[in-house]
Design a protein around this motif. Structure first.
Motif, PDB file in Angstrom:
ATOM      1  N   SER A 120       4.547   5.791  -1.282  1.00  0.00           N
ATOM      2  CA  SER A 120       3.453   5.623  -2.233  1.00  0.00           C
ATOM      3  C   SER A 120       3.909   4.527  -3.493  1.00  0.00           C
ATOM      4  CB  SER A 120       2.941   7.068  -2.992  1.00  0.00           C
ATOM      5  OG  SER A 120       4.202   7.491  -3.671  1.00  0.00           O
ATOM      6  N   THR A 121       5.205   4.554  -3.756  1.00  0.00           N
ATOM      7  CA  THR A 121       5.659   3.775  -4.713  1.00  0.00           C
ATOM      8  C   THR A 121       5.163   2.257  -4.634  1.00  0.00           C
ATOM      9  OG1 THR A 121       7.569   4.725  -5.443  1.00  0.00           O
ATOM     10  CG2 THR A 121       7.606   2.639  -6.021  1.00  0.00           C
ATOM     11  N   PRO A 122       5.231   1.673  -3.516  1.00  0.00           N
ATOM     12  CA  PRO A 122       4.611   0.024  -3.208  1.00  0.00           C
ATOM     13  C   PRO A 122       3.085   0.166  -3.607  1.00  0.00           C
ATOM     14  CG  PRO A 122       6.396   0.871  -1.408  1.00  0.00           C
ATOM     15  CD  PRO A 122       5.970   2.043  -2.241  1.00  0.00           C
ATOM     16  N   LEU A 123       2.541   1.223  -2.919  1.00  0.00           N
ATOM     17  CA  LEU A 123       1.053   1.010  -3.319  1.00  0.00           C
ATOM     18  C   LEU A 123       0.725   1.265  -4.730  1.00  0.00           C
ATOM     19  CD1 LEU A 123      -0.125   3.878  -0.525  1.00  0.00           C
ATOM     20  CD2 LEU A 123       0.180   1.265  -0.302  1.00  0.00           C
ATOM     21  N   ALA A 124       1.596   1.846  -5.634  1.00  0.00           N
ATOM     22  CA  ALA A 124       1.123   2.029  -6.769  1.00  0.00           C
ATOM     23  C   ALA A 124       1.525   0.754  -7.479  1.00  0.00           C
ATOM     24  CB  ALA A 124       1.946   3.191  -7.657  1.00  0.00           C
ATOM     25  N   GLU A 125       2.305   0.088  -7.115  1.00  0.00           N
ATOM     26  CA  GLU A 125       2.921  -1.110  -7.630  1.00  0.00           C
ATOM     27  C   GLU A 125       1.943  -2.264  -7.608  1.00  0.00           C
ATOM     28  OE1 GLU A 125       6.634  -2.028  -5.580  1.00  0.00           O
ATOM     29  OE2 GLU A 125       8.027  -0.789  -7.179  1.00  0.00           O
ATOM     30  N   GLN A 126       1.171  -1.945  -6.448  1.00  0.00           N
ATOM     31  CA  GLN A 126      -0.144  -3.045  -6.174  1.00  0.00           C
ATOM     32  C   GLN A 126      -1.504  -2.423  -6.598  1.00  0.00           C
ATOM     33  OE1 GLN A 126       0.326  -6.111  -5.001  1.00  0.00           O
ATOM     34  NE2 GLN A 126       2.553  -5.369  -4.957  1.00  0.00           N
ATOM     35  N   GLY A 127      -1.538  -1.595  -7.547  1.00  0.00           N
ATOM     36  CA  GLY A 127      -2.650  -0.969  -8.223  1.00  0.00           C
ATOM     37  C   GLY A 127      -3.555  -0.211  -7.336  1.00  0.00           C
ATOM     38  N   ILE A 128      -2.907   0.503  -6.213  1.00  0.00           N
ATOM     39  CA  ILE A 128      -3.790   0.991  -5.395  1.00  0.00           C
ATOM     40  C   ILE A 128      -3.871   2.464  -5.712  1.00  0.00           C
ATOM     41  CG2 ILE A 128      -4.008   1.884  -2.898  1.00  0.00           C
ATOM     42  CD1 ILE A 128      -2.833  -1.019  -2.123  1.00  0.00           C
TER      43      ILE A 128
END
Length: 392
Positions: A276-284
């Motif tokens: 989930s961290t990479p998703l959060a970093e892209q504002g998802i």
């Protein structure tokens, strides 16, 4: 102000603590406030009595036995108040003033309880009723109980039906804390929390206010939790805001379902963070997450679906224990929320059975302490919403 103050077993666990409780009540009365008191059994009295029932007994006798803890507490607290010049009376099952009545099925008779509570409130001017918590009485005079945490339920119920301005729960914690102070360092008091937040915490182990009590809170009446050492019933602690509403709500925009599969994925420490961290970093934004032994599913806005799939595919390439990622959509989510959901046995079946009877395919069901979320094909959203609304 009109205040119902509930003193838990720890706050009445010794003569010194009863004196402290009586001082705080007397101070509030001297300040011109109308006070009603709900008292739990002293310390661990109720548990001790239950442990000592090692013989066969029926529920009526069991209720009479365990009621002795609360019956003792109200007498001691009444006497402590009288010694301070406070006109107090103890109120227990069997007395004419007793307010909480249940039917033959153990359910609270709301109309009769409301009527009796209002009669009790009418006599608050100059008189402090000290009411046994946890207990109730049937129409035929038998003693019953309100279950674990029943004294909290007694207090908030009476507060509602007595038109109290506030219910104060006096206990052995500094209100709601950011974490368990016996486990984590630096835990601090939370000044304000919503009923929904606290209900979720309560059903997940936080022992602050009994979940059954919170269903009686309305938006008009305040509920506050204070430590017994605080000494002031009218300030401090944590304020519990809002009220539960039973709602059926549908998300206006469709969701996509992105699932990543891997061997024994649930046994991987940190796997949810890694994904989930990479998703959060892209504002998802993640609307919901569901996990199984070999998969994790993320529900995201349809517009972010392909980017989500691409990011998770990178994780698959980099991690040999992950197998594949797949994208599916469009889905609608209909959520049923309400304070009483956890107390209703079979509630999930009540939500999904009528949907299934309409031959609507249910893609997923995700539950929490206060909600049930049903995911269905986007094309079936209106039928699903109407079907669930008819049920609730």
């Amino acid at each position: 102000m009109r205040v119902v103050a509930k003193f838990g077993g720890t706050s009445l666990g010794s003569g010194d603590r009863i004196n402290r409780a009586a001082d705080s009540i007397a101070s509030a009365v001297e300040g011109g406030h109308e006070i009603a008191v709900v008292a739990s059994a002293m310390g661990s009295t109720t548990d001790d009595l239950l442990d000592d029932i090692t013989f066969e007994t029926d529920e009526a006798d069991r209720a009479e036995i365990v009621s002795m803890g609360e019956r003792t507490s109200v007498r001691m607290l009444k006497a402590a108040l009288a010694s301070r010049g406070v006109n107090a009376v103890f109120v227990e099952p069997g007395k004419d003033e007793w307010p909480i009545i249940t039917d033959e099925y153990g359910e609270v008779d709301v109309e009769e309880t409301r009527r009796r509570a209002r009669d009790l409130a009418a006599d608050l001017d100059g008189v402090v009723p000290v009411v046994t918590g946890f207990l109730a009485e049937t129409h035929d005079g038998s003693v019953t109980t309100l279950g674990r945490g029943g004294s909290d339920t007694t207090a908030v119920m009476l507060g509602k039906y007595m038109d109290a301005d506030e219910v104060v729960i006096v206990t052995d914690v500094e209100g709601v804390m950011t974490g368990d102070p016996s486990v984590v360092e630096g835990a601090r008091n939370v000044g304000e929390i919503s009923v929904d937040e606290l209900r979720n915490l309560s059903f997940r182990g936080a022992e602050v206010v009994a979940p059954s009590a919170l269903s009686y809170k309305d938006d008009r009446m305040g509920v506050r939790v204070v430590h017994y050492q605080h000494g002031d019933l009218l300030t401090g602690g944590t304020s519990i805001e809002g009220e539960f509403e039973n709602l059926v709500d549908m998300r206006e925009e469709p969701l996509a379902c992105v699932t990543i599969a891997g061997r024994a994925i649930r046994n991987r420490p940190g796997i949810l963070s890694d994904l989930s961290t990479p998703l959060a970093e892209q504002g998802i934004n993640l609307d919901a997450v569901a996990s199984g032994m070999d998969s994790v599913t993320f529900y995201v806005d349809v517009g972010a679906a392909e980017e989500t799939e691409a990011i998770l595919h990178e994780a698959v390439i980099e991690d040999d224990s992950l197998s594949s990622v797949t994208l599916e959509g469009d889905f609608a989510v209909i959520r049923v929320t309400g304070g009483e959901l956890p107390n209703q046995s079979g509630i999930i079946q009540e939500v999904i059975a009528p949907v299934a009877e309409q031959n609507i395919a249910i893609h997923d069901v995700i539950t929490s302490a206060t909600s049930v979320a049903v995911f269905v094909p986007w094309a079936d959203r209106e039928r699903t919403l109407e079907t669930i609304q008819e049920t609730f």
